[in-house]
Design a protein around this motif. Sequence first.
Motif, PDB file in Angstrom:
ATOM      1  N   SER A  78      35.305  61.510  29.101  1.00  0.00           N
ATOM      2  CA  SER A  78      34.637  59.615  29.403  1.00  0.00           C
ATOM      3  C   SER A  78      34.395  59.440  30.696  1.00  0.00           C
ATOM      4  O   SER A  78      33.843  60.212  31.264  1.00  0.00           O
ATOM      5  N   HIS A  79      34.884  58.164  30.258  1.00  0.00           N
ATOM      6  CA  HIS A  79      33.480  57.916  32.081  1.00  0.00           C
ATOM      7  C   HIS A  79      35.021  56.919  32.598  1.00  0.00           C
ATOM      8  O   HIS A  79      35.669  56.208  32.125  1.00  0.00           O
ATOM      9  N   ILE A  80      35.306  57.039  34.144  1.00  0.00           N
ATOM     10  CA  ILE A  80      35.258  56.246  34.901  1.00  0.00           C
ATOM     11  C   ILE A  80      34.604  55.611  36.279  1.00  0.00           C
ATOM     12  O   ILE A  80      33.664  56.054  36.542  1.00  0.00           O
ATOM     13  N   PRO A  81      34.949  54.650  36.585  1.00  0.00           N
ATOM     14  CA  PRO A  81      34.069  53.580  37.599  1.00  0.00           C
ATOM     15  C   PRO A  81      34.830  53.868  38.777  1.00  0.00           C
ATOM     16  O   PRO A  81      36.439  54.357  39.367  1.00  0.00           O
ATOM     17  N   LYS A 120      28.298  55.880  24.583  1.00  0.00           N
ATOM     18  CA  LYS A 120      26.750  55.887  26.545  1.00  0.00           C
ATOM     19  C   LYS A 120      27.650  55.215  26.871  1.00  0.00           C
ATOM     20  O   LYS A 120      27.483  53.865  27.231  1.00  0.00           O
ATOM     21  N   PRO A 121      28.078  55.098  28.763  1.00  0.00           N
ATOM     22  CA  PRO A 121      28.171  54.348  29.254  1.00  0.00           C
ATOM     23  C   PRO A 121      27.051  53.677  29.779  1.00  0.00           C
ATOM     24  O   PRO A 121      25.630  54.692  30.014  1.00  0.00           O
ATOM     25  N   LEU A 122      26.800  52.094  30.257  1.00  0.00           N
ATOM     26  CA  LEU A 122      25.356  51.950  30.763  1.00  0.00           C
ATOM     27  C   LEU A 122      26.125  51.346  32.720  1.00  0.00           C
ATOM     28  O   LEU A 122      24.689  51.733  32.800  1.00  0.00           O
ATOM     29  N   ASP A 123      26.659  50.843  32.389  1.00  0.00           N
ATOM     30  CA  ASP A 123      26.940  50.183  33.609  1.00  0.00           C
ATOM     31  C   ASP A 123      28.152  50.056  34.384  1.00  0.00           C
ATOM     32  O   ASP A 123      29.263  49.930  32.883  1.00  0.00           O
ATOM     33  N   VAL A 124      28.424  49.042  35.469  1.00  0.00           N
ATOM     34  CA  VAL A 124      29.887  49.391  36.383  1.00  0.00           C
ATOM     35  C   VAL A 124      29.896  47.599  35.450  1.00  0.00           C
ATOM     36  O   VAL A 124      29.262  46.770  36.486  1.00  0.00           O
ATOM     37  N   ILE A 125      29.905  47.109  35.631  1.00  0.00           N
ATOM     38  CA  ILE A 125      30.648  44.984  34.962  1.00  0.00           C
ATOM     39  C   ILE A 125      32.338  44.933  35.678  1.00  0.00           C
ATOM     40  O   ILE A 125      33.102  45.608  35.996  1.00  0.00           O
ATOM     41  N   CYS A 126      32.230  43.336  36.778  1.00  0.00           N
ATOM     42  CA  CYS A 126      33.503  43.942  37.600  1.00  0.00           C
ATOM     43  C   CYS A 126      34.396  42.375  36.137  1.00  0.00           C
ATOM     44  O   CYS A 126      33.229  41.401  35.800  1.00  0.00           O
ATOM     45  N   LYS A 127      35.904  42.962  36.237  1.00  0.00           N
ATOM     46  CA  LYS A 127      35.849  42.279  35.095  1.00  0.00           C
ATOM     47  C   LYS A 127      37.299  41.287  35.479  1.00  0.00           C
ATOM     48  O   LYS A 127      38.502  42.967  35.279  1.00  0.00           O
ATOM     49  N   GLU A 128      37.807  40.452  36.464  1.00  0.00           N
ATOM     50  CA  GLU A 128      38.510  40.017  36.570  1.00  0.00           C
ATOM     51  C   GLU A 128      39.206  41.009  37.473  1.00  0.00           C
ATOM     52  O   GLU A 128      40.597  41.668  38.401  1.00  0.00           O
ATOM     53  N   GLY A 129      38.791  40.867  39.444  1.00  0.00           N
ATOM     54  CA  GLY A 129      38.759  42.432  39.809  1.00  0.00           C
ATOM     55  C   GLY A 129      38.886  43.813  39.413  1.00  0.00           C
ATOM     56  O   GLY A 129      38.837  44.452  40.765  1.00  0.00           O
ATOM     57  N   GLN A 130      38.932  44.092  38.444  1.00  0.00           N
ATOM     58  CA  GLN A 130      38.589  45.157  37.992  1.00  0.00           C
ATOM     59  C   GLN A 130      37.010  45.727  37.572  1.00  0.00           C
ATOM     60  O   GLN A 130      36.332  45.043  36.925  1.00  0.00           O
ATOM     61  N   ALA A 131      36.623  47.126  38.066  1.00  0.00           N
ATOM     62  CA  ALA A 131      35.054  47.437  37.615  1.00  0.00           C
ATOM     63  C   ALA A 131      35.976  48.044  36.785  1.00  0.00           C
ATOM     64  O   ALA A 131      36.745  48.313  36.572  1.00  0.00           O
ATOM     65  N   THR A 132      34.511  47.558  35.747  1.00  0.00           N
ATOM     66  CA  THR A 132      34.662  48.098  34.217  1.00  0.00           C
ATOM     67  C   THR A 132      33.291  49.140  33.500  1.00  0.00           C
ATOM     68  O   THR A 132      32.295  48.010  34.379  1.00  0.00           O
ATOM     69  N   ILE A 133      33.826  50.058  33.035  1.00  0.00           N
ATOM     70  CA  ILE A 133      32.217  50.289  32.536  1.00  0.00           C
ATOM     71  C   ILE A 133      32.099  49.327  30.973  1.00  0.00           C
ATOM     72  O   ILE A 133      32.550  49.275  30.556  1.00  0.00           O
ATOM     73  N   LYS A 134      30.325  49.078  31.558  1.00  0.00           N
ATOM     74  CA  LYS A 134      29.902  48.215  30.552  1.00  0.00           C
ATOM     75  C   LYS A 134      28.929  49.501  28.983  1.00  0.00           C
ATOM     76  O   LYS A 134      28.518  50.282  29.455  1.00  0.00           O
ATOM     77  N   TYR A 135      29.200  49.385  28.057  1.00  0.00           N
ATOM     78  CA  TYR A 135      29.140  50.761  26.669  1.00  0.00           C
ATOM     79  C   TYR A 135      27.972  49.463  25.950  1.00  0.00           C
ATOM     80  O   TYR A 135      27.640  49.268  25.973  1.00  0.00           O
ATOM     81  N   GLU A 136      26.718  51.039  25.313  1.00  0.00           N
ATOM     82  CA  GLU A 136      25.916  50.249  24.484  1.00  0.00           C
ATOM     83  C   GLU A 136      26.163  49.734  23.409  1.00  0.00           C
ATOM     84  O   GLU A 136      27.714  49.918  23.095  1.00  0.00           O
TER      85      GLU A 136
END
Length: 136
Positions: A78-81, A120-136
């Motif tokens: 898995s992946h974490i920001p 596959k993880p694409l990028d990190v996005i900010c969502k409501e102050g939390q770093a979240t991973i954006k996936y394919e």
Amino acid sequence: MKNLSVLGITSLLACTMLFVVCKSESHLENPYKEKTEKELETLSNEKYSKIIAMASPKECSNADDWKIIDIETVCGTSHIPYHRSVDKTILQNMIHDYNKLMEIYQPMMAPRINCIPYRKPLDVICKEGQATIKYE
């Protein structure tokens, strides 16, 4: 004669070092091998919480300040920001230890849970102050 004693001492030293290195391979054994399932569950929850706390020391306001790192879970990789300000070596060591635990715990749990397929993880996005991973 002098060369012979130097050769003998060098050989003895090499054999001693080889013995010590071979003997110290026991440190390569997984330290979680003898733990019960309940102990592994408790340890995995504690260690994962500490990893997340270390990886996310602040709110996410700029996604460019975050990176992605792999971690094993009961469902596989898995992946974490994590924030760029985090000491990556310390974080990697924590994750390495956690992954060793997962080597033992994952086979116990995987058959009993419903895992989502790898994405596959694409990028990190900010969502409501939390770093979240954006996936394919």
